[in-house]
Motif scaffolding. Structure first.
Motif, PDB file in Angstrom:
ATOM      1  N   LEU A  89      10.327 109.541 -12.172  1.00 47.30           N
ATOM      2  CA  LEU A  89       9.762 110.868 -12.352  1.00 47.30           C
ATOM      3  C   LEU A  89       8.672 111.063 -11.304  1.00 47.30           C
ATOM      4  O   LEU A  89       7.945 110.123 -10.970  1.00 47.30           O
ATOM      5  N   GLY A  90       8.562 112.285 -10.797  1.00 47.03           N
ATOM      6  CA  GLY A  90       7.574 112.528  -9.756  1.00 47.03           C
ATOM      7  C   GLY A  90       7.034 113.942  -9.786  1.00 47.03           C
ATOM      8  O   GLY A  90       7.458 114.777 -10.587  1.00 47.03           O
ATOM      9  N   ILE A  91       6.067 114.183  -8.921  1.00 46.92           N
ATOM     10  CA  ILE A  91       5.507 115.517  -8.758  1.00 46.92           C
ATOM     11  C   ILE A  91       5.657 115.923  -7.298  1.00 46.92           C
ATOM     12  O   ILE A  91       5.769 115.066  -6.413  1.00 46.92           O
ATOM     13  N   GLY A  92       5.671 117.215  -7.046  1.00 44.06           N
ATOM     14  CA  GLY A  92       5.810 117.697  -5.677  1.00 44.06           C
ATOM     15  C   GLY A  92       4.966 118.939  -5.443  1.00 44.06           C
ATOM     16  O   GLY A  92       4.787 119.764  -6.349  1.00 44.06           O
ATOM     17  N   THR A  93       4.411 119.056  -4.245  1.00 46.38           N
ATOM     18  CA  THR A  93       3.664 120.240  -3.853  1.00 46.38           C
ATOM     19  C   THR A  93       4.048 120.620  -2.431  1.00 46.38           C
ATOM     20  O   THR A  93       4.350 119.757  -1.610  1.00 46.38           O
ATOM     21  N   GLN A  94       4.018 121.910  -2.136  1.00 42.44           N
ATOM     22  CA  GLN A  94       4.362 122.409  -0.807  1.00 42.44           C
ATOM     23  C   GLN A  94       3.569 123.677  -0.525  1.00 42.44           C
ATOM     24  O   GLN A  94       3.306 124.464  -1.436  1.00 42.44           O
ATOM     25  N   VAL A  95       3.200 123.874   0.748  1.00 38.35           N
ATOM     26  CA  VAL A  95       2.577 125.126   1.183  1.00 38.35           C
ATOM     27  C   VAL A  95       3.054 125.425   2.597  1.00 38.35           C
ATOM     28  O   VAL A  95       3.222 124.521   3.420  1.00 38.35           O
ATOM     29  N   TYR A  96       3.316 126.704   2.862  1.00 40.23           N
ATOM     30  CA  TYR A  96       3.826 127.162   4.162  1.00 40.23           C
ATOM     31  C   TYR A  96       3.026 128.388   4.583  1.00 40.23           C
ATOM     32  O   TYR A  96       2.858 129.323   3.789  1.00 40.23           O
ATOM     33  N   ALA A  97       2.520 128.381   5.819  1.00 40.78           N
ATOM     34  CA  ALA A  97       1.753 129.514   6.331  1.00 40.78           C
ATOM     35  C   ALA A  97       2.315 129.925   7.685  1.00 40.78           C
ATOM     36  O   ALA A  97       2.490 129.094   8.572  1.00 40.78           O
ATOM     37  N   ARG A  98       2.598 131.212   7.857  1.00 38.08           N
ATOM     38  CA  ARG A  98       3.169 131.742   9.098  1.00 38.08           C
ATOM     39  C   ARG A  98       2.136 132.628   9.799  1.00 38.08           C
ATOM     40  O   ARG A  98       1.510 133.485   9.150  1.00 38.08           O
ATOM     41  N   PHE A  99       1.975 132.424  11.111  1.00 39.31           N
ATOM     42  CA  PHE A  99       0.983 133.138  11.901  1.00 39.31           C
ATOM     43  C   PHE A  99       1.649 133.861  13.064  1.00 39.31           C
ATOM     44  O   PHE A  99       2.619 133.373  13.643  1.00 39.31           O
ATOM     45  N   SER A 100       1.094 134.993  13.449  1.00 42.06           N
ATOM     46  CA  SER A 100       1.533 135.710  14.637  1.00 42.06           C
ATOM     47  C   SER A 100       0.770 135.182  15.847  1.00 42.06           C
ATOM     48  O   SER A 100      -0.466 135.199  15.866  1.00 42.06           O
ATOM     49  N   LEU A 101       1.487 134.711  16.865  1.00 42.59           N
ATOM     50  CA  LEU A 101       0.841 134.241  18.091  1.00 42.59           C
ATOM     51  C   LEU A 101       0.676 135.367  19.108  1.00 42.59           C
ATOM     52  O   LEU A 101      -0.047 135.217  20.085  1.00 42.59           O
TER      53      LEU A 101
END
Length: 277
Positions: free
Chosen positions: A89-101
């Motif tokens: 059994l486990g836990i998971g976390t994720q985050v994604y951020a998109r930027f304009s260059l």
């Protein structure tokens, strides 16, 4: 106080010295591979930085150069069964951020967040995983201010099942999912499939190996419109079992990977640098 503390230390030392105590310790945070999505999935495992050329932009910035920063991992926490075929059994976390260059302030376009629980049974060549996770998405402040945009309430709890089969350097992995809660009241089923190519590290100590994959997914929320992603690159690993660095070319064609724009077409080519956690 000191005598009770000494007694506690003696008891702890006795317990740790019992036969099988090492096995008991291995039950918590077991040293087993964590569940990972397909190699070409836009949802990453590790720390990744991506620079992409957007050929068909889903946001109001349109076609431009953009960057994405991603951080995600699943961590095995408890071993229900150990040995050659562990169940964890486990836990998971994720985050994604998109930027304009292309924007002078490198404006944050959107960010997506995921947190969940998962269980994995490793059955030789087969591996089965069930997960339940919460997913939310937000617009960047600069993007909202510039375009007077309104956040889409993408808030979901999703139940998903994965099955994978590995043979040699190849892994086939499929997924079926169902949204238990959806604030937008969209159709709830979804499915995905991936093919991974990842050779074992060479016995002669070679630290570089090729990696690649194909990933396709679709959901009833977007009338089963198919999106596809490709990845081809190399992985560098200085020592067997050590952390890995990946360099890859990536491509995507289909619907946006940013949940704020989930109905909009997206097409990009890019470069990814990824570090194992």
């Amino acid at each position: 106080m000191s005598s009770s503390m000494s007694g506690f230390r003696l008891a702890l030392g006795f317990l740790l010295g019992l036969p099988g105590s090492a096995a008991a310790q291995a039950r918590i945070f077991p040293n087993v591979p964590s569940f990972e999505r397909p190699e070409a999935s836009p949802r990453v495992h590790g720390i990744a930085g991506r620079v992409i050329s957007v050929r068909q932009g889903e946001s109001r910035f349109g076609n431009e150069a953009e960057a994405e920063v991603a951080l995600g991992e699943n961590f095995p926490v408890l071993a229900l069964s150990r040995g050659a075929r562990p169940i964890t059994l486990g836990i998971g976390t994720q985050v994604y951020a998109r930027f304009s260059l292309s924007d002078g302030k490198d404006a944050l376009i959107s960010n997506d967040w995921v947190v969940g629980l998962n269980g994995t049974a490793a059955l030789g060549a087969w591996s089965l995983t069930a997960e339940i996770y919460h997913e939310s998405s937000h617009l960047g402040d600069e993007y909202e201010d510039r375009f007077d945009a309104k956040r889409l309430d993408w808030t979901r709890e999703v139940l998903a099942a994965w099955a994978s089969y590995s043979v040699g350097s190849w892994r086939l992995i499929g997924n079926a999912s169902y949204a238990l809660r959806d604030e937008l009241k969209l159709a709830r089923p979804g499915a995905a499939f991936g093919v991974d190519f990842r050779p074992e590290r060479r016995r002669d100590g070679g630290a570089v190996r090729p990696v690649g994959g194909i990933y396709v997914d679709a959901s009833a929320a977007t009338s089963w419109r198919v999106s596809s992603s490709l990845k081809a690159g190399i992985a560098l690993q200085a020592a067997p079992g050590g952390r890995e660095i990946g360099l890859a070319l990536i491509a995507h064609d289909g619907l946006s990977t940013q949940r704020q724009f989930f109905r909009r077409d997206s097409r990009y080519l890019g470069f990814e640098v990824r570090f194992d956690l």
